[in-house]
Design a protein around this motif. Structure first.
Motif, PDB file in Angstrom:
ATOM      1  N   LEU A  80       0.827  -1.212   0.000  1.00  0.00           N
ATOM      2  CA  LEU A  80       0.000   0.000   0.000  1.00  0.00           C
ATOM      3  C   LEU A  80       0.859   1.259   0.000  1.00  0.00           C
ATOM      4  CD1 LEU A  80      -2.735  -1.205   2.509  1.00  0.00           C
ATOM      5  CD2 LEU A  80      -3.115  -0.619   0.096  1.00  0.00           C
ATOM      6  N   SER A  81       2.063   1.166   0.533  1.00  0.00           N
ATOM      7  CA  SER A  81       2.980   2.315   0.542  1.00  0.00           C
ATOM      8  C   SER A  81       3.477   2.669  -0.851  1.00  0.00           C
ATOM      9  CB  SER A  81       4.177   2.031   1.460  1.00  0.00           C
ATOM     10  OG  SER A  81       3.757   1.888   2.804  1.00  0.00           O
ATOM     11  N   GLU A  82       3.230   1.798  -1.830  1.00  0.00           N
ATOM     12  CA  GLU A  82       3.628   2.087  -3.202  1.00  0.00           C
ATOM     13  C   GLU A  82       2.826   3.251  -3.788  1.00  0.00           C
ATOM     14  OE1 GLU A  82       3.077  -1.554  -5.319  1.00  0.00           O
ATOM     15  OE2 GLU A  82       4.553  -2.664  -4.117  1.00  0.00           O
ATOM     16  N   PHE A  83       1.648   3.524  -3.203  1.00  0.00           N
ATOM     17  CA  PHE A  83       0.789   4.602  -3.690  1.00  0.00           C
ATOM     18  C   PHE A  83       1.058   5.874  -2.885  1.00  0.00           C
ATOM     19  CE2 PHE A  83      -2.149   0.808  -4.284  1.00  0.00           C
ATOM     20  CZ  PHE A  83      -1.817   0.631  -5.625  1.00  0.00           C
ATOM     21  N   ASP A  84       1.374   6.958  -3.569  1.00  0.00           N
ATOM     22  CA  ASP A  84       1.640   8.200  -2.848  1.00  0.00           C
ATOM     23  C   ASP A  84       0.368   8.898  -2.382  1.00  0.00           C
ATOM     24  OD1 ASP A  84       0.645   9.149  -5.239  1.00  0.00           O
ATOM     25  OD2 ASP A  84       2.526  10.093  -5.892  1.00  0.00           O
ATOM     26  N   ASP A  85      -0.797   8.413  -2.818  1.00  0.00           N
ATOM     27  CA  ASP A  85      -2.065   9.009  -2.377  1.00  0.00           C
ATOM     28  C   ASP A  85      -2.810   8.117  -1.390  1.00  0.00           C
ATOM     29  OD1 ASP A  85      -2.531   7.088  -4.279  1.00  0.00           O
ATOM     30  OD2 ASP A  85      -3.934   8.278  -5.483  1.00  0.00           O
ATOM     31  N   VAL A  86      -2.107   7.157  -0.807  1.00  0.00           N
ATOM     32  CA  VAL A  86      -2.661   6.315   0.253  1.00  0.00           C
ATOM     33  C   VAL A  86      -1.948   6.648   1.554  1.00  0.00           C
ATOM     34  CG1 VAL A  86      -2.809   3.960   1.166  1.00  0.00           C
ATOM     35  CG2 VAL A  86      -3.417   4.413  -1.220  1.00  0.00           C
ATOM     36  N   GLU A  87      -2.721   6.995   2.583  1.00  0.00           N
ATOM     37  CA  GLU A  87      -2.156   7.276   3.896  1.00  0.00           C
ATOM     38  C   GLU A  87      -2.429   6.096   4.814  1.00  0.00           C
ATOM     39  OE1 GLU A  87      -2.104  10.684   7.409  1.00  0.00           O
ATOM     40  OE2 GLU A  87      -3.600  10.802   5.797  1.00  0.00           O
TER      41      GLU A  87
ATOM     42  N   ASP B  33       6.812  -3.445  10.143  1.00  0.00           N
ATOM     43  CA  ASP B  33       7.475  -4.468  10.943  1.00  0.00           C
ATOM     44  C   ASP B  33       7.289  -4.258  12.440  1.00  0.00           C
ATOM     45  OD1 ASP B  33       9.000  -2.193  11.135  1.00  0.00           O
ATOM     46  OD2 ASP B  33      10.928  -3.190  10.804  1.00  0.00           O
ATOM     47  N   GLU B  34       6.392  -3.339  12.825  1.00  0.00           N
ATOM     48  CA  GLU B  34       6.148  -3.061  14.242  1.00  0.00           C
ATOM     49  C   GLU B  34       4.668  -3.115  14.585  1.00  0.00           C
ATOM     50  OE1 GLU B  34       7.959   0.472  15.841  1.00  0.00           O
ATOM     51  OE2 GLU B  34       9.620   0.380  14.414  1.00  0.00           O
ATOM     52  N   ARG B  35       3.893  -3.899  13.883  1.00  0.00           N
ATOM     53  CA  ARG B  35       2.450  -3.856  14.103  1.00  0.00           C
ATOM     54  C   ARG B  35       1.872  -5.262  14.134  1.00  0.00           C
ATOM     55  NH1 ARG B  35      -0.968  -0.971  10.669  1.00  0.00           N
ATOM     56  NH2 ARG B  35       0.504   0.762  10.577  1.00  0.00           N
ATOM     57  N   GLY B  36       0.649  -5.318  14.671  1.00  0.00           N
ATOM     58  CA  GLY B  36      -0.123  -6.538  14.596  1.00  0.00           C
ATOM     59  C   GLY B  36      -0.660  -6.725  13.191  1.00  0.00           C
ATOM     60  N   GLY B  37      -1.484  -7.753  12.990  1.00  0.00           N
ATOM     61  CA  GLY B  37      -1.882  -8.164  11.659  1.00  0.00           C
ATOM     62  C   GLY B  37      -3.021  -7.376  11.054  1.00  0.00           C
ATOM     63  N   LEU B  38      -2.897  -6.068  10.993  1.00  0.00           N
ATOM     64  CA  LEU B  38      -3.915  -5.250  10.339  1.00  0.00           C
ATOM     65  C   LEU B  38      -3.286  -3.957   9.853  1.00  0.00           C
ATOM     66  CD1 LEU B  38      -4.928  -2.690  12.415  1.00  0.00           C
ATOM     67  CD2 LEU B  38      -5.676  -4.682  13.718  1.00  0.00           C
ATOM     68  N   VAL B  39      -3.932  -3.375   8.841  1.00  0.00           N
ATOM     69  CA  VAL B  39      -3.473  -2.104   8.282  1.00  0.00           C
ATOM     70  C   VAL B  39      -4.699  -1.242   8.010  1.00  0.00           C
ATOM     71  CG1 VAL B  39      -2.282  -0.953   6.389  1.00  0.00           C
ATOM     72  CG2 VAL B  39      -1.451  -3.161   7.213  1.00  0.00           C
ATOM     73  N   ALA B  40      -4.760  -0.074   8.648  1.00  0.00           N
ATOM     74  CA  ALA B  40      -5.827   0.898   8.391  1.00  0.00           C
ATOM     75  C   ALA B  40      -5.259   2.019   7.525  1.00  0.00           C
ATOM     76  CB  ALA B  40      -6.383   1.459   9.690  1.00  0.00           C
ATOM     77  N   PHE B  41      -6.032   2.444   6.528  1.00  0.00           N
ATOM     78  CA  PHE B  41      -5.520   3.414   5.565  1.00  0.00           C
ATOM     79  C   PHE B  41      -6.675   4.175   4.935  1.00  0.00           C
ATOM     80  CE2 PHE B  41      -6.431  -0.497   3.346  1.00  0.00           C
ATOM     81  CZ  PHE B  41      -6.978  -0.112   2.132  1.00  0.00           C
ATOM     82  N   ASN B  42      -6.338   5.224   4.215  1.00  0.00           N
ATOM     83  CA  ASN B  42      -7.305   5.984   3.425  1.00  0.00           C
ATOM     84  C   ASN B  42      -6.701   6.331   2.077  1.00  0.00           C
ATOM     85  OD1 ASN B  42      -9.824   6.293   4.731  1.00  0.00           O
ATOM     86  ND2 ASN B  42      -8.929   7.731   6.199  1.00  0.00           N
ATOM     87  N   LEU B  43      -7.548   6.415   1.085  1.00  0.00           N
ATOM     88  CA  LEU B  43      -7.182   6.876  -0.251  1.00  0.00           C
ATOM     89  C   LEU B  43      -7.604   8.329  -0.369  1.00  0.00           C
ATOM     90  CD1 LEU B  43      -6.215   6.352  -3.181  1.00  0.00           C
ATOM     91  CD2 LEU B  43      -8.527   5.490  -3.675  1.00  0.00           C
ATOM     92  N   ASP B  44      -6.676   9.199  -0.723  1.00  0.00           N
ATOM     93  CA  ASP B  44      -6.939  10.638  -0.790  1.00  0.00           C
ATOM     94  C   ASP B  44      -8.175  10.929  -1.639  1.00  0.00           C
ATOM     95  OD1 ASP B  44      -4.735  11.097   0.734  1.00  0.00           O
ATOM     96  OD2 ASP B  44      -3.485  11.914  -0.876  1.00  0.00           O
TER      97      ASP B  44
END
Length: 425
Positions: A334-341, A348-359
């Motif tokens: 997801l970090s490949e997209f510059d419009d995704v926060e 490498d420091e988190r549990g098994g989930l990722v919360a994000f938004n698309l600009d």
């Protein structure tokens, strides 16, 4: 045929136990299987809300209802005795799984929320008062935040919050400032259901105990995904839910140190939890039964036993390694997209989930587009509305992973997000 990957666990074999993962979704919901040809394979990435249930766990429920369905602790007949033994053994199995001393420290509830309410009402109403402080973190689930907030209003106690820094980590220096001799309870999430942050609850327990306070740990997102030892943490209370760890809905666990539970009075009254009753007064049953009023969650408790057996067969260290591998992979993709926060600490420091938004795209709209691609995720504030307010967002999109998920499913998520980017460009 999916590409074989090197995982800490045998994902292909595990997926065989989850028929629901073979579903096609989309098309006509009213007549599944008869819709148009635009159905997609299900990609289930909403595990932080509810995990799927494997065949052995479902079979344990069927075995109970078909073989020895009866109430517990109330009958001399064979079925009641058999059900009682299975139900009590489920308490023993949970105690073993989380490092408790025995069944006396394991109370079955409906979910983590009820476990929190049990302590808040049975301990908090009796022990808190003006001048007392309950210390929470800014990343608490509403089950903790709202419950302690309302108990504080009833008792005159105050609530304070340990800051979360810009990287989603808990500010332990601030924790050391807040937790003082006025603190009566520290209530902290173990793994944030929004940020994925792994909170150093053992350090918080040390701070609490230095000032004579108790600590309640919300383990709803930790017990399913990593080894947990409540004695090593030195938690006074610890809670989690079965439906997030391959078990059924309707079963939660409250761990409490035996000497504390002995001192507490129950807050639900009725059958099952009493030893003797007169027209003038009543006395309570031994632990843990004094906190399990009425007909308890018998089938659910037996099924939770089966779910723990299933996870132990995989190995919780390997479950954690798999979760962390997928979380880091999703974070990187997801970090490949510059419009995704992305919210929270690095991959490498988190549990098994990722919360994000698309600009420029509301989380609910993004979730709808992902659903069109067969990808099931969560969108909203994830019962952490104050945390979202702090982040300056109304909602976020959350993908969460478990033992049956693969990198290819994260690739499907990323492809769907990319399609949404093109649509809203």
């Amino acid at each position: 045929m999916r590409t074989q990957e090197q995982y800490p666990i045998d994902v292909e074999a595990i997926r065989e136990d989850f028929p629901i993962l073979d579903r096609q979704v989309g098309g006509d919901i009213e007549t599944p299987g008869e819709g148009p040809d635009d159905t997609r394979p299900l990609v289930y990435l909403d595990n932080a809300a509810t995990s799927q249930t494997p065949k052995p766990v479902v079979e344990s429920i069927v075995d109970y209802y078909y073989g020895y369905n009866s109430n517990v602790h109330r009958g001399i007949h064979h079925l009641s005795q058999e059900a009682s033994v299975a139900y009590e053994e489920a308490h023993d199995r949970v105690a073993e799984f989380i490092g408790a001393n025995g069944r006396e420290e394991i109370v079955f509830t409906k979910n983590t929320t009820e476990s929190l309410n049990l302590v808040a009402y049975a301990w908090g109403l009796a022990e808190l008062g003006p001048g007392d402080t309950v210390v929470l973190t800014e990343m608490e689930h509403h089950a903790s935040l709202v419950t302690w907030q309302q108990i504080a209003k009833k008792t005159g106690a105050s609530v304070e919050y340990i800051r979360v820094d810009g990287d989603g980590r808990l500010d332990m220096d601030h924790a050391a400032e807040l937790i003082d001799d006025s603190t009566a309870m520290v209530s902290a999430v173990h793994v944030s259901n929004t940020l994925g942050t792994v909170v150093p609850v053992g350090d918080l327990a040390d701070l609490a105990h230095e000032h004579g306070a108790y600590i309640f740990v919300d383990g709803a997102q930790s017990v399913p995904t990593r080894p947990v030892d409540v004695e090593a943490i030195d938690a006074d209370f610890f809670a989690f839910s079965g439906h997030k760890m391959l078990g059924p809905t309707g079963i939660g666990v409250l761990y409490g140190k035996e000497h504390i539970l002995e001192e507490m009075q129950p807050y639900l009254y009725g059958g099952e939890m009493i030893r003797s009753v007169t027209y003038e007064d009543s006395t309570w049953e031994d632990l843990p039964w004094k906190f399990e009023a009425g007909t308890p969650v018998i089938a659910q408790g037996i099924a939770l036993h089966a779910a723990i057996d299933y996870l132990d067969e995989i190995g919780m260290e390997r479950v954690q390694a798999h979760e962390e591998l997928l979380a880091e992979y999703a974070y990187d993709r997801l970090s490949e997209f510059d419009d995704v926060e992305i919210y929270g600490p690095p991959g490498d420091e988190r549990g098994g989930l990722v919360a994000f938004n698309l600009d420029g795209v509301h989380a609910h709209d993004l979730s709808s587009i992902l659903n069109d691609h067969g990808v099931a995720i969560r969108a909203g504030d994830h019962c952490t509305q104050p945390l979202h307010d702090k982040l300056g967002i109304a909602a976020s999109t959350r993908a969460s992973f478990y033992v049956y998920n693969e990198k290819s499913e994260i690739d499907a998520l990323v492809d769907a997000v990319d399609d949404a980017r093109q649509l809203f460009a």
